[in-house]
Motif scaffolding. Structure first.
Motif, PDB file in Angstrom:
ATOM      1  N   PHE A   1       0.952  -1.235   0.145  1.00  0.00           N
ATOM      2  CA  PHE A   1      -0.096  -0.044   0.025  1.00  0.00           C
ATOM      3  C   PHE A   1       0.850   1.304   0.131  1.00  0.00           C
ATOM      4  CE2 PHE A   1      -3.597  -2.811   0.960  1.00  0.00           C
ATOM      5  CZ  PHE A   1      -4.693  -1.970   0.373  1.00  0.00           C
ATOM      6  N   ILE A   2       2.135   1.307   0.246  1.00  0.00           N
ATOM      7  CA  ILE A   2       3.068   2.321   0.134  1.00  0.00           C
ATOM      8  C   ILE A   2       2.954   2.986  -1.093  1.00  0.00           C
ATOM      9  CG2 ILE A   2       5.364   3.055   0.094  1.00  0.00           C
ATOM     10  CD1 ILE A   2       5.880   1.348   2.788  1.00  0.00           C
TER      11      ILE A   2
ATOM     12  N   LEU B   1       0.359   6.999  -5.314  1.00  0.00           N
ATOM     13  CA  LEU B   1      -0.414   7.016  -6.321  1.00  0.00           C
ATOM     14  C   LEU B   1      -1.596   7.795  -6.131  1.00  0.00           C
ATOM     15  CD1 LEU B   1       0.201   3.658  -8.521  1.00  0.00           C
ATOM     16  CD2 LEU B   1       1.258   5.912  -9.053  1.00  0.00           C
ATOM     17  N   ALA B   2      -2.412   7.287  -5.328  1.00  0.00           N
ATOM     18  CA  ALA B   2      -3.549   8.020  -4.623  1.00  0.00           C
ATOM     19  C   ALA B   2      -3.526   9.434  -4.338  1.00  0.00           C
ATOM     20  CB  ALA B   2      -4.357   7.048  -3.803  1.00  0.00           C
TER      21      ALA B   2
ATOM     22  N   VAL C   1       0.996  -2.763 -10.082  1.00  0.00           N
ATOM     23  CA  VAL C   1       2.179  -2.556  -8.953  1.00  0.00           C
ATOM     24  C   VAL C   1       1.970  -3.525  -8.006  1.00  0.00           C
ATOM     25  CG1 VAL C   1       2.649  -0.875  -7.083  1.00  0.00           C
ATOM     26  CG2 VAL C   1       2.476  -0.004  -9.443  1.00  0.00           C
ATOM     27  N   SER C   2       0.674  -3.602  -7.655  1.00  0.00           N
ATOM     28  CA  SER C   2       0.315  -4.742  -6.571  1.00  0.00           C
ATOM     29  C   SER C   2       0.652  -6.376  -6.878  1.00  0.00           C
ATOM     30  CB  SER C   2      -1.169  -4.637  -6.140  1.00  0.00           C
ATOM     31  OG  SER C   2      -1.582  -3.598  -5.854  1.00  0.00           O
ATOM     32  N   MET C   3       0.438  -6.667  -8.122  1.00  0.00           N
ATOM     33  CA  MET C   3       0.888  -7.909  -8.837  1.00  0.00           C
ATOM     34  C   MET C   3       2.332  -7.996  -8.688  1.00  0.00           C
ATOM     35  SD  MET C   3      -1.918  -9.464  -8.507  1.00  0.00           S
ATOM     36  CE  MET C   3      -1.377 -11.000  -9.385  1.00  0.00           C
ATOM     37  N   GLY C   4       2.933  -6.874  -9.033  1.00  0.00           N
ATOM     38  CA  GLY C   4       4.519  -6.762  -9.179  1.00  0.00           C
ATOM     39  C   GLY C   4       4.916  -6.941  -7.801  1.00  0.00           C
TER      40      GLY C   4
ATOM     41  N   PHE D   1       7.400 -10.242  -6.666  1.00  0.00           N
ATOM     42  CA  PHE D   1       8.691  -9.899  -6.192  1.00  0.00           C
ATOM     43  C   PHE D   1       8.750 -10.707  -4.851  1.00  0.00           C
ATOM     44  CE2 PHE D   1      11.505  -7.244  -3.630  1.00  0.00           C
ATOM     45  CZ  PHE D   1      12.973  -7.395  -4.489  1.00  0.00           C
ATOM     46  N   PHE D   2       8.022 -10.538  -4.143  1.00  0.00           N
ATOM     47  CA  PHE D   2       8.043 -11.182  -2.656  1.00  0.00           C
ATOM     48  C   PHE D   2       8.219 -12.614  -2.691  1.00  0.00           C
ATOM     49  CE2 PHE D   2       5.614  -7.209  -0.829  1.00  0.00           C
ATOM     50  CZ  PHE D   2       6.528  -6.538  -0.802  1.00  0.00           C
TER      51      PHE D   2
END
Length: 359
Positions: free
Chosen positions: A304-305, A310-311, A345-348, A352-353
């Motif tokens: 969420f960072i 973005l938001a 971005v979230s899926m990326g 990565f994790f």
């Protein structure tokens, strides 16, 4: 511990040998039972007063006099006086907090040990002091309450051809000690089940109840250790004594009880190590559980960072009429492109994790 110290403080200043009851009253009225036997005949009955037990001192047959209830010190005084028991030993009989001990007199031997048995309803161990004195043709036992672990001994006495009916008082004393030590193994089996079940619970899902169980196990093991450690020295001394009351044929059986006592002590020490290990397992499991929670929360916060960035950027209040406005604000599909960017971005980050094996 404080309760025990208060009990001993209550007798401060008393003269040595004065019989004072130390403990809790566990039976309303003392009870007296007698088993009188020889090789051919056995009599088993109860009497109403301690004076009725006196004649059995001089009978040629073997007599087992059992007294339930120690709170009436007059009973201990009377029977001790009649059978020639030293006042200090009478004092030890009335003290239920007495450490297991052995006293060897000229014509009798005194032994005090702890009798343990499990309370299934409350899931705890009951400790009771058991003392007995044996002479040439008698055994006098003292218990805090009715009920004991000697049903097997009584059954052997009732048999028509048991070894105990042909032996002297020292063998009967041995059978009583052996019954108590054998029951220690029952206690250890009871604890083994609890230890194994607690260990499984700690591995699957540790809870504060498991921590309470661990502390309860530690207290019970301390109780057993206090009962068994002095007993090893006592039985060893009993086996080596040159007192004529101990027959040579009985020494071999006493040595066997000594081996059983050592085995119980070794088992207690093993369980103490296991329970200490259970505490380590509990702390590790709780720590691992907390780490898992923190890992999930950290991953969520990390995802969420950038989304918050973005938001925040596109949530700024820009005047659309200004030539310096954000160009994306006028795009026809800008809103949907924003959500596509959020998902990408979230899926990326999740990929990565996972690639880093953090998930």
């Amino acid at each position: 511990m404080v309760r025990h110290l208060k009990r001993h403080a209550a007798t401060k200043g008393d003269r040595p040998g004065r019989v004072v009851f130390v403990g809790q009253k566990k039976i309303e009225k003392p009870e007296f039972s007698i088993i009188n036997y020889d090789r051919t005949e056995l009599q088993e009955f109860k009497v109403g007063s301690i004076e009725e037990c006196f004649p059995f001192r001089d009978k040629p047959v073997m007599s087992w006099i059992n007294i339930d209830g120690l709170h009436d010190v007059s009973v201990i005084e009377k029977i001790g006086s009649h059978f020639g028991v030293h006042p200090l030993i009478r004092e030890d009989i009335a003290n239920t907090e007495q450490r297991p001990k052995l006293e060897i007199g000229d014509d009798y031997i005194f032994l005090s040990i702890k009798m343990l048995y499990p309370n299934e309803d409350e899931n705890r161990i009951i400790s009771e002091q058991f003392s007995f004195i044996f002479g040439e043709n008698f055994v006098i036992s003292f218990q805090e309450r009715s009920g004991d672990v000697f049903d097997s001994v009584r059954a052997r006495l009732r048999d028509t051809v048991p070894r105990v009916r042909f032996m002297t008082s020292d063998y009967l004393a041995y059978t009583l000690v052996d019954a108590i030590v054998d029951h220690y193994f029952v206690i250890m089996e009871h604890l083994a089940v609890t230890v194994e079940a607690t260990e499984d619970d700690l591995i699957d899902d540790p809870s504060p109840d498991d921590l309470a169980t661990i502390h309860d196990l530690k207290r019970q093991l301390i109780l057993i250790r206090k009962a068994t450690w002095p007993l090893r020295e006592i039985i060893s001394r009993l086996e080596r004594t040159e007192n004529p009351l101990i027959q040579q044929t009985t020494r071999l059986y006493i040595r066997d009880v000594y081996d059983h006592t050592v085995q119980v002590i070794d088992t207690v020490e093993t369980f103490r190590d296991m329970v200490s290990g259970l505490l380590d397992i509990y702390l590790s499991s709780v720590s691992n559980k907390m780490n898992e929670v923190m890992k999930v929360l950290t991953i969520i916060a990390t995802i969420f960072i950038p989304l918050g960035f973005l938001a925040g950027v596109y949530g700024m209040n820009f005047d659309t009429s200004s030539p310096y406005n954000m160009p994306e604000l006028g795009m026809r599909y800008g809103y949907w492109l924003f959500w596509v960017l959020v998902v990408v971005v979230s899926m990326g980050l999740l990929l990565f994790f996972r690639r880093k094996r953090w998930l």
